[in-house]
Design a protein around this motif. Sequence first.
Motif, short mmCIF file in Angstrom:
data_model
loop_
_atom_site.label_atom_id
_atom_site.label_comp_id
_atom_site.label_asym_id
_atom_site.label_seq_id
_atom_site.Cartn_x
_atom_site.Cartn_y
_atom_site.Cartn_z
N ILE A 65 50.68 36.48 48.70
CA ILE A 65 50.64 36.86 47.30
C ILE A 65 49.48 37.81 47.06
O ILE A 65 48.40 37.63 47.61
N VAL A 66 49.70 38.82 46.23
CA VAL A 66 48.61 39.68 45.76
C VAL A 66 48.44 39.40 44.28
O VAL A 66 49.42 39.39 43.53
N ALA A 67 47.21 39.12 43.85
CA ALA A 67 46.96 38.79 42.45
C ALA A 67 45.79 39.61 41.92
O ALA A 67 44.83 39.87 42.63
N TRP A 68 45.92 40.01 40.65
CA TRP A 68 44.83 40.71 39.98
C TRP A 68 44.88 40.38 38.49
O TRP A 68 45.90 39.99 37.96
N ARG A 69 43.72 40.51 37.84
CA ARG A 69 43.63 40.18 36.41
C ARG A 69 44.54 41.07 35.61
O ARG A 69 44.58 42.28 35.79
N ALA A 70 45.25 40.46 34.68
CA ALA A 70 46.14 41.21 33.81
C ALA A 70 45.48 41.49 32.46
O ALA A 70 45.99 42.27 31.68
N ASP A 71 44.35 40.85 32.22
CA ASP A 71 43.70 40.97 30.92
C ASP A 71 42.22 41.34 31.02
O ASP A 71 41.42 40.98 30.18
N GLY A 72 41.87 42.07 32.05
CA GLY A 72 40.47 42.44 32.25
C GLY A 72 39.98 43.41 31.19
O GLY A 72 40.74 44.19 30.63
N VAL A 73 38.69 43.38 30.93
CA VAL A 73 38.11 44.22 29.89
C VAL A 73 37.83 45.64 30.39
O VAL A 73 37.60 46.54 29.58
N LEU A 74 37.83 45.86 31.69
CA LEU A 74 37.50 47.19 32.22
C LEU A 74 38.73 48.08 32.39
O LEU A 74 38.60 49.22 32.82
N GLY A 75 39.91 47.58 32.08
CA GLY A 75 41.12 48.40 32.15
C GLY A 75 41.97 48.11 33.37
O GLY A 75 41.54 47.42 34.31
N ASP A 76 43.17 48.64 33.33
CA ASP A 76 44.15 48.39 34.39
C ASP A 76 43.70 48.87 35.76
O ASP A 76 43.92 48.19 36.76
N SER A 77 43.11 50.05 35.84
CA SER A 77 42.73 50.60 37.15
C SER A 77 41.64 49.75 37.81
O SER A 77 41.67 49.51 39.02
N ALA A 78 40.69 49.24 37.03
CA ALA A 78 39.65 48.38 37.58
C ALA A 78 40.24 47.04 38.03
O ALA A 78 39.87 46.50 39.08
N ASP A 79 41.17 46.50 37.23
CA ASP A 79 41.82 45.24 37.59
C ASP A 79 42.61 45.39 38.89
O ASP A 79 42.56 44.54 39.77
N LEU A 80 43.34 46.48 39.01
CA LEU A 80 44.14 46.73 40.21
C LEU A 80 43.25 46.92 41.43
O LEU A 80 43.56 46.44 42.52
N ALA A 81 42.12 47.58 41.27
CA ALA A 81 41.19 47.77 42.38
C ALA A 81 40.57 46.45 42.83
O ALA A 81 40.16 46.32 43.98
N ALA A 82 40.51 45.46 41.94
CA ALA A 82 39.92 44.17 42.26
C ALA A 82 40.96 43.15 42.72
O ALA A 82 40.67 41.96 42.79
N ARG A 83 42.15 43.59 43.07
CA ARG A 83 43.20 42.65 43.49
C ARG A 83 42.82 41.96 44.79
O ARG A 83 42.07 42.50 45.59
N ARG A 84 43.36 40.77 44.98
CA ARG A 84 43.06 39.97 46.17
C ARG A 84 44.34 39.44 46.77
O ARG A 84 45.30 39.15 46.07
#
Length: 94
Positions: A65-84
């Motif tokens: 599974i790849v998961a990343w925040r869907a509601d991060g305050v830094l925006g979609d691109s930052a959330d996608l870059a922080a995926r795990r």
Amino acid sequence: MPRSHKRRPQRPGDDSFDRLLAGWKRTESRRGADWTVQPVSAAQAVKDYTCPGCGRVVATGTAHIVAWRADGVLGDSADLAARRHWHEHCWRIS
């Protein structure tokens, strides 16, 4: 003129059936946050990753599974870059 029976190279926009089946994204709520979760099939898993749930390796060729925040305050691109990348079991019990 006779037809060519050569396979056409796959274009970047073309997706195989396996990729479409494995690529269904969904949103889940965990630990008070919304997460975007996307399964990765064994065929798509071409690198090793470290699972944040158990600290062990998610080996090449292992469905996960790849998961990343869907509601991060830094925006979609930052959330996608922080995926795990998580083992499926580790994600379920987290």
